[in-house]
Design a protein around this motif. Structure first.
Motif: not given
Lengths: 712, 114, 167
Positions: B77-78, C56-59, C62-64
């Motif tokens: 996350i970091f 979810i965070t990745q999408v 990063y993507v968004g």
């Protein structure tokens, strides 16, 4: 309850003051003069409290002794340094800090507007610190260190006006002359160390008591220490520096060259008393007695007011040495010598400060330009005359008791052994001469008509900072220290020298002095037979039991009566002579000078001692130096020059070698480096991508290498 | 083709990382370099999360049993946070570069050439 | 060879393939789209690793976020209206060779170690709660620092692209 180890602060306070003055004094208000004076005030308060503490113990043995290892002189033999406060040093620190404080105060007025005002106070602080450290030292080494620091301060202060040629010469002379004594003293200390293995007084004295430090070594050590004392305390023939030292500012003369530093020699002898031998005592007595009369005779012809006082100081220091020397045979001698040191410090400081006040008023040191000043300087006059009475020995002023006691001691000694008849003659004659030159000084300065009207009209009384120290010192001169006899002995600051007394008293029976329950001092007799007074035993374990014998022996009483008569006669003789010659003019000084012209000239030239040194020491020394210089120029320099020429040729060859081969190599290297750099600089494209390629290549290479190493 | 283990993820991460490296070294376009950097960061993230998944010793004591092996994910996350920062700043730099040189080819910005 | 293994391989090949496109594409816009698919594939890998929150965070991020930012960057710095930004003609040869060497090195290092191939049980209630717990407990300081860093980066970016004063 106060821990009395704070006595260590006594020298540390002014030492701190010195450092603060050294670094920040110039930026302080009024250049830090009141700061320095305040430091001295604090030191005085501390000294007084220590003195009272010891005084209240009512014992001749009250001592604060605190030592701490300093360094290892030899494996397992730590050198201990510390403080020793016994009655003697307690009295000394009070005297020193009192006079130093008053001199600081006086200097604020006297030195006002001086160019090196700040430097003056700074060095005064250092001097006071050194002097206090000297009297509190518990071993010869720290004593010697403090002794040398004082010598340095003396040099700096005599040369305070170093832009004046005579002052610069005088400071150099003082330093070199005392140095002769210092070298002797240091040799003496080394003898003591090699013989006893310690610098500490305690160990040295117990070695003497135990008989492990005896014979010629002991005698020579004592004589050499006395050599140091002769230099510092201006004893004949090393006295020549002290009159010249009057080139320094007058407060310095009062503090250093009258009260404290010159007394350091006397103090040294008093301190090392238990280790001195009869030979040393005799030398001290004769040198002291001779110095007393010798300097006094010069004093009667001097014109410079400070020079008169300087010769008077030498003479009085001679008295002290005489007293201490006699003290090796007569019990009262030690006390009278030490007490004369104290009383003399006060009244002589007063006289010097008074003369400073006079000089301040008339801007001249020559008595031929003074006269009649008593109307202009009433306070100075009053204080001056009381201090003079104390110096010349009129009861009830302090000087009478101590001087009388010294004279009595010498009379008693000559009574025991008529071979020593010269000592009382010296001392009584010196007393008469003292009286004469002092009243001559007073009459010429304060009485009669002004000889220099311009200077007289200009003269004015000094400000309170100068007048107050004068008055305080006058009060201390009136105070009859050692007045009544029992009281006198009771305050005897002398640590008992039982073994010395027992060995050298003619009866062979007197062992020591102790105090009985009435707190009277008594002589104590041989210990073995009786056990009447075990509680009077010395805490140092030298005396186990003793028989009490009253102190006032008829012989001593007789000597004291004689001494009183003689010294009073001497006083009035001198006073009368001075009055008749200089005031009533019944005797013409000029006629006397003409009649006894050879004597007069001899005195005026101070017995040609300086000239003697010039011929006997300095000129041969200069010849030797000339010879050395000649050797230097022709032999050493010749060798050096020849070497230089050879070197030059060699270096020419080396230079060629350098130019062709070494430089060639260097230039070659430099050129190739420059070429490589030029080529390599192409790598610096300024393009990030290229740099990244290099980084990546490096990572791959290093990673591969490490991997290879790891696998292998 | 056995079951998927930690090693597979590590190899995948390594391949992506090396591709990112190749891109950084070879590309001239600043945006392209930025793309490659993102690739490398993601490769690192894969490793972190894989380690977190396969670790069996907690790094720090924690009062929450489920959180015992979450350190790798927190690191990831970091990384994402820093990637966002980096992307924002890098974009700003790229725009500046464009304003100054009229191009975003990094080789053209060779003011520091030796 | 079960279904999940097959899916992993598909995802892995997708990730590597689109990463190759992202690295080697001549057109920078194509590269960006390559990166887009790589990031999506990596999100899938995260799912495989039971890191649902991270996926979810990745999408989202990063993507968004980042990818859109990149596209903005491309558009803003593009003089060509035809939306084709060709990368310069640098040789990929050196980079590829060095990269291959690096890959060989890393892989051989990987071979040396014995890896724990038994995964620990994933948290039963998903990873969001434990990550939140860790962020605000063990990594609070780092969390705060990263937030400050983010703020600083935003301010710095805004400063860098600010309108120039007339000079």
């Amino acid at each position: 309850m106060i821990d009395w180890k704070i006595a260590i602060l006594v020298p540390i306070l002014p030492a701190l003051g010195f450092f603060i003055m050294l670094f920040f004094g110039g930026r302080m208000p009024r250049k830090g003069d009141w700061f320095a004076t305040g430091i001295m005030g604090a030191t005085l308060a501390l000294s007084l409290s220590i003195f009272v503490h010891l005084f209240k113990q009512n014992s001749a043995y009250a001592t604060i002794l605190e030592s701490t290892p300093w360094f290892n002189a030899a494996p397992g033999r730590p050198f201990l340094a510390g403080i020793l406060v016994d009655n003697l040093s307690a009295l000394m620190i009070v005297m020193i800090s009192t006079i130093s404080f008053l001199v600081h105060l006086f200097s604020i007025g006297y030195m006002h507007g001086d160019v090196r005002y700040h430097r003056f106070f700074t060095v005064l602080q250092l001097f006071t610190a050194a002097m206090l450290a000297l009297v509190l030292a518990d071993n010869f080494l720290t004593l010697y260190v403090a002794w040398e620091i004082m010598g340095l301060c003396s040099y700096l202060l005599i040369g305070h006006y170093f832009d004046k040629q005579s002052a610069a010469n005088a400071s150099l002379k003082a330093f070199m002359t005392t140095r002769i004594g210092d070298v002797l003293m240091f040799v003496g200390i080394l003898i003591i160390f090699t013989q006893t293995g310690s610098f500490r007084f305690e160990n040295v004295f117990s070695a003497v008591a135990a008989g492990t430090f005896t014979g010629n070594w002991q005698m020579w050590a004592g004589l050499l220490l006395f050599g140091g004392a002769m230099g510092k305390s201006a004893q004949f023939p090393l006295h020549i520096w002290l009159p010249d030292a009057m080139e320094g500012p007058t407060p310095v003369s009062a503090l250093i060259h009258a009260a404290t530093m010159v007394a350091a020699g006397v103090f040294l002898m008093a301190r090392s008393y238990p280790m001195l031998t009869p030979e040393v005592f005799l030398v001290m007595a004769y040198v002291g007695g001779f110095t007393a009369i010798f300097a006094a005779t010069i004093g009667i012809v001097m014109d410079d007011i400070k020079k008169v006082l300087a010769y008077s100081t030498i003479s009085q220091l001679g008295y002290m040495m005489l007293g201490l020397g006699v003290g090796g045979f007569i019990f009262s001698g030690y006390t009278s010598g030490v007490y004369h040191l104290i009383t003399h410090a006060f009244f002589k400081a007063c006289l010097f400060l008074g003369s400073g006040s006079v000089i301040h008023a008339v801007h001249s040191q020559s008595m031929s330009q003074m006269g009649g000043l008593r109307r202009k300087l009433p306070i100075t006059f009053a204080t001056f005359i009381i201090a003079t009475l104390a110096l010349t020995g009129l009861p009830p002023f302090s000087g009478f008791f101590t001087k009388d006691s010294i004279i009595a001691g010498s009379i008693q000694l000559s009574g025991q052994n008529s071979a020593h008849i010269l000592l009382p003659i010296f001392s009584v004659a010196a007393a008469a001469l003292t009286s004469f030159y002092m009243f001559r000084l007073i009459i010429l300065t304060f009485f009669g008509t002004p000889r220099d009207e311009a200077k007289y009209a200009h003269a004015h009384e000094s400000p309170w900072t100068m007048a107050l120290p004068l008055m305080i010192l006058t009060a201390l001169s009136i105070w009859p220290m050692g007045g009544h006899h029992d009281w006198f002995w009771f305050r005897n600051p002398v640590p008992l020298r039982s073994e010395v007394v027992s060995r050298y008293t003619p009866e062979g029976s007197i062992l020591a002095v102790a105090h009985d329950k009435e707190q009277k001092a008594v002589f104590v007799e041989t210990p073995q037979e009786s056990h009447e007074h075990p509680e009077a035993a010395s805490p140092r374990g030298l005396i186990t039991a003793m028989k009490v014998v009253p102190i006032h022996e008829p012989e001593e009483e007789h000597a004291h009566h004689l001494a009183v008569i003689f010294s009073l006669c001497a006083f009035f003789l001198g006073l009368g002579g001075a009055y008749l010659t200089y005031s009533a003019r019944k005797i013409s000084a000029e006629a006397m000078a003409r009649r006894f012209r050879p004597v007069y000239v001899l005195l005026l030239n101070k017995y040609y001692v300086d000239e003697f040194f010039q011929i006997a020491v300095i000129r041969p020394l200069m010849r030797l130096c000339g010879l050395a210089a000649w050797l230097d120029r022709w032999v050493v320099d010749g060798a050096v020059n020849a070497t230089g020429r050879v070197t030059k040729v060699l270096s020419y060859i080396a230079g060629q070698f350098d130019r062709i081969i070494v430089d060639g190599a260097v230039n070659g290297v430099a050129n190739s480096v420059a070429g490589v750099g030029r080529n390599l600089s192409r790598l610096q494209t300024g393009r990030v991508g290229n740099y990244l390629v290099f980084i990546l290549a490096g990572v791959v290479f290093l990673g591969g290498f490490m991997f290879w190493m790891a696998v292998k | 083709m056995g079951p998927i283990g930690l090693q597979h993820y590590l190899v995948l991460g390594a391949i992506l990382f090396v591709l990112g490296v190749i891109g950084i070294v070879s590309r001239k376009n600043a945006v392209g370099i930025l793309i490659s950097i993102e690739l490398m960061l993601n490769a690192a993230n894969i490793n972190l999360i894989a380690f977190s998944r396969y670790s069996n010793k907690p790094i720090f004591p924690t009062t929450m049993p489920e959180a015992a092996y979450m350190d790798g994910q927190v690191f990831a996350i970091f990384v994402i946070i820093l990637a966002a920062c980096e992307a924002a700043v890098a974009l700003a730099i790229i725009l500046n570069l464009f304003n100054m040189f009229g191009t975003i080819e990094v080789d053209d910005a060779d003011t520091m050439r030796g | 060879m079960n279904a999940s293994t097959v899916i992993f391989w598909i995802i892995a090949v997708l990730a590597v393939g689109s990463a190759i496109v992202a690295t080697y594409a001549k057109n920078i816009v194509n590269a960006a789209f390559g990166l887009f698919f790589t990031l999506l594939a990596i999100a899938g890998v995260y799912v495989f690793l039971d890191a649902d929150f991270l996926a979810i965070t990745q999408v989202v991020v990063y993507v968004g976020g980042i990818l859109v930012l990149l596209l903005f960057g491309i558009l803003l710095t593009n003089k060509n209206i035809d939306f084709v930004t060709v990368d310069g003609s640098r040789s990929y040869l050196v980079g590829t060779l060095l990269g291959a060497a690096l890959l060989v090195m890393v892989l051989s290092i990987l071979q040396l170690a014995t890896w724990n191939n038994v995964p620990t049980a994933p948290p039963p209630g998903g990873t969001t709660a434990p990550i939140g717990y860790m962020l605000l407990k063990n990594y609070l300081l780092a969390f705060e620092f990263s937030s400050v860093t983010l703020l600083a980066a935003l301010i710095g970016a805004a400063y860098l692209v600010r309108g120039r004063d007339k000079d």
